[in-house]
Design a protein around this motif. Structure first.
Motif, PDB file in Angstrom:
ATOM      1  N   VAL A 101       8.923  40.288  28.624  1.00 60.39           N
ATOM      2  CA  VAL A 101       9.339  39.536  28.522  1.00 60.39           C
ATOM      3  C   VAL A 101       7.908  39.171  27.218  1.00 60.39           C
ATOM      4  O   VAL A 101       8.313  38.006  25.894  1.00 60.39           O
ATOM      5  N   ILE A 102       6.722  39.608  27.566  1.00 54.90           N
ATOM      6  CA  ILE A 102       4.929  39.152  26.471  1.00 54.90           C
ATOM      7  C   ILE A 102       6.274  40.296  25.490  1.00 54.90           C
ATOM      8  O   ILE A 102       6.521  40.203  24.158  1.00 54.90           O
ATOM      9  N   ASP A 103       7.174  41.231  24.952  1.00 51.06           N
ATOM     10  CA  ASP A 103       7.157  42.759  24.361  1.00 51.06           C
ATOM     11  C   ASP A 103       8.485  41.394  23.425  1.00 51.06           C
ATOM     12  O   ASP A 103       8.503  41.696  22.536  1.00 51.06           O
ATOM     13  N   ILE A 104       9.504  40.831  23.718  1.00 48.97           N
ATOM     14  CA  ILE A 104      10.731  40.739  23.400  1.00 48.97           C
ATOM     15  C   ILE A 104       9.830  39.438  22.370  1.00 48.97           C
ATOM     16  O   ILE A 104      10.357  39.128  21.412  1.00 48.97           O
ATOM     17  N   LEU A 105       9.255  38.484  23.037  1.00 54.74           N
ATOM     18  CA  LEU A 105       8.875  37.296  22.521  1.00 54.74           C
ATOM     19  C   LEU A 105       8.068  38.056  21.512  1.00 54.74           C
ATOM     20  O   LEU A 105       7.968  37.057  19.988  1.00 54.74           O
ATOM     21  N   GLY A 106       7.356  38.902  22.153  1.00 52.37           N
ATOM     22  CA  GLY A 106       6.129  39.806  20.031  1.00 52.37           C
ATOM     23  C   GLY A 106       7.083  40.326  19.209  1.00 52.37           C
ATOM     24  O   GLY A 106       6.755  39.836  18.515  1.00 52.37           O
ATOM     25  N   ILE A 107       8.229  41.164  19.512  1.00 54.42           N
ATOM     26  CA  ILE A 107       9.496  41.166  18.377  1.00 54.42           C
ATOM     27  C   ILE A 107       9.508  40.030  17.939  1.00 54.42           C
ATOM     28  O   ILE A 107       9.551  39.439  16.598  1.00 54.42           O
ATOM     29  N   LEU A 108      10.105  38.610  18.721  1.00 55.74           N
ATOM     30  CA  LEU A 108      10.863  37.525  17.718  1.00 55.74           C
ATOM     31  C   LEU A 108      10.102  36.746  17.397  1.00 55.74           C
ATOM     32  O   LEU A 108      10.509  36.589  16.209  1.00 55.74           O
ATOM     33  N   LEU A 109       8.777  37.150  18.048  1.00 57.03           N
ATOM     34  CA  LEU A 109       8.342  35.822  16.888  1.00 57.03           C
ATOM     35  C   LEU A 109       6.560  36.066  16.038  1.00 57.03           C
ATOM     36  O   LEU A 109       6.907  36.025  14.833  1.00 57.03           O
ATOM     37  N   VAL A 110       6.542  37.579  16.127  1.00 49.75           N
ATOM     38  CA  VAL A 110       6.285  38.271  14.910  1.00 49.75           C
ATOM     39  C   VAL A 110       6.893  39.460  14.197  1.00 49.75           C
ATOM     40  O   VAL A 110       6.171  38.857  13.207  1.00 49.75           O
ATOM     41  N   ILE A 111       7.274  40.008  15.188  1.00 48.32           N
ATOM     42  CA  ILE A 111       7.560  41.395  14.189  1.00 48.32           C
ATOM     43  C   ILE A 111       8.879  40.957  13.035  1.00 48.32           C
ATOM     44  O   ILE A 111       8.881  41.700  12.032  1.00 48.32           O
ATOM     45  N   LEU A 112       9.487  40.194  13.644  1.00 43.77           N
ATOM     46  CA  LEU A 112      10.843  40.384  12.695  1.00 43.77           C
ATOM     47  C   LEU A 112      10.103  38.938  11.601  1.00 43.77           C
ATOM     48  O   LEU A 112      10.871  39.662  10.619  1.00 43.77           O
ATOM     49  N   PRO A 113       9.572  37.970  11.801  1.00 43.11           N
ATOM     50  CA  PRO A 113       9.650  37.244  10.419  1.00 43.11           C
ATOM     51  C   PRO A 113       8.134  38.203   9.752  1.00 43.11           C
ATOM     52  O   PRO A 113       8.860  38.075   8.247  1.00 43.11           O
ATOM     53  N   LEU A 114       7.942  39.160  10.283  1.00 46.85           N
ATOM     54  CA  LEU A 114       7.265  39.720   9.474  1.00 46.85           C
ATOM     55  C   LEU A 114       7.264  40.919   8.739  1.00 46.85           C
ATOM     56  O   LEU A 114       7.441  40.567   7.763  1.00 46.85           O
ATOM     57  N   CYS A 115       8.714  41.404   9.133  1.00 50.67           N
ATOM     58  CA  CYS A 115      10.019  42.488   8.146  1.00 50.67           C
ATOM     59  C   CYS A 115      10.208  41.999   7.814  1.00 50.67           C
ATOM     60  O   CYS A 115      10.432  41.997   6.302  1.00 50.67           O
ATOM     61  N   TYR A 116      11.111  40.358   7.415  1.00 50.59           N
ATOM     62  CA  TYR A 116      11.764  39.323   7.129  1.00 50.59           C
ATOM     63  C   TYR A 116      10.608  39.763   5.479  1.00 50.59           C
ATOM     64  O   TYR A 116      11.266  39.186   4.590  1.00 50.59           O
ATOM     65  N   ILE A 117       9.207  38.871   6.015  1.00 51.93           N
ATOM     66  CA  ILE A 117       8.348  38.603   4.962  1.00 51.93           C
ATOM     67  C   ILE A 117       8.284  39.785   3.613  1.00 51.93           C
ATOM     68  O   ILE A 117       8.141  39.988   2.753  1.00 51.93           O
TER      69      ILE A 117
END
Length: 115
Positions: free
Chosen positions: A92-108
């Protein structure tokens, strides 16, 4: 279900291939960074182009390497906390990390580096 397993296997193989290519990008970034630092110290001159190449390589390594890192389960964790949590809680922590940190940072990073 078999089609999804084939797709999953294909994604894993692509992630492996990209991960191996990313290792060369890391080497290139290190060599460019070291070369730029040496030129700056020895000849008292610097290149903005080389600095920008370093940042583009960093962005490429981060964005393209994320799948490989997750495939290898080698991403950064706080081991003191994760060792006391269940596998489900870590997932769950991994999924939240991907959704809330990695994907927004990749978008930026994509938006800032595309032009």
């Amino acid at each position: 279900m078999a089609a999804l397993l084939k797709l999953s296997g294909l994604i894993d193989r692509v992630s492996e291939l990209i991960g191996k290519l990313i290792m060369w990008l890391v080497l290139a970034a290190v060599l460019i960074s070291a070369g730029n630092a040496i030129v700056r110290k020895v000849f008292n001159m610097s290149s903005n182009a080389l600095l920008e190449v370093q940042w583009y390589l960093f962005a490429a390594v981060f964005m393209l390497g994320a799948g490989y890192v997750f495939l290898r389960n080698a991403h950064v964790r706080i081991d003191v906390l994760s060792s006391h949590l269940s596998r489900r809680a870590n997932a769950v922590i991994d999924i939240l990390g991907i959704l809330l940190v990695i994907l927004p940072l990749c978008y930026i990073l994509i938006n800032l580096s595309w032009p």
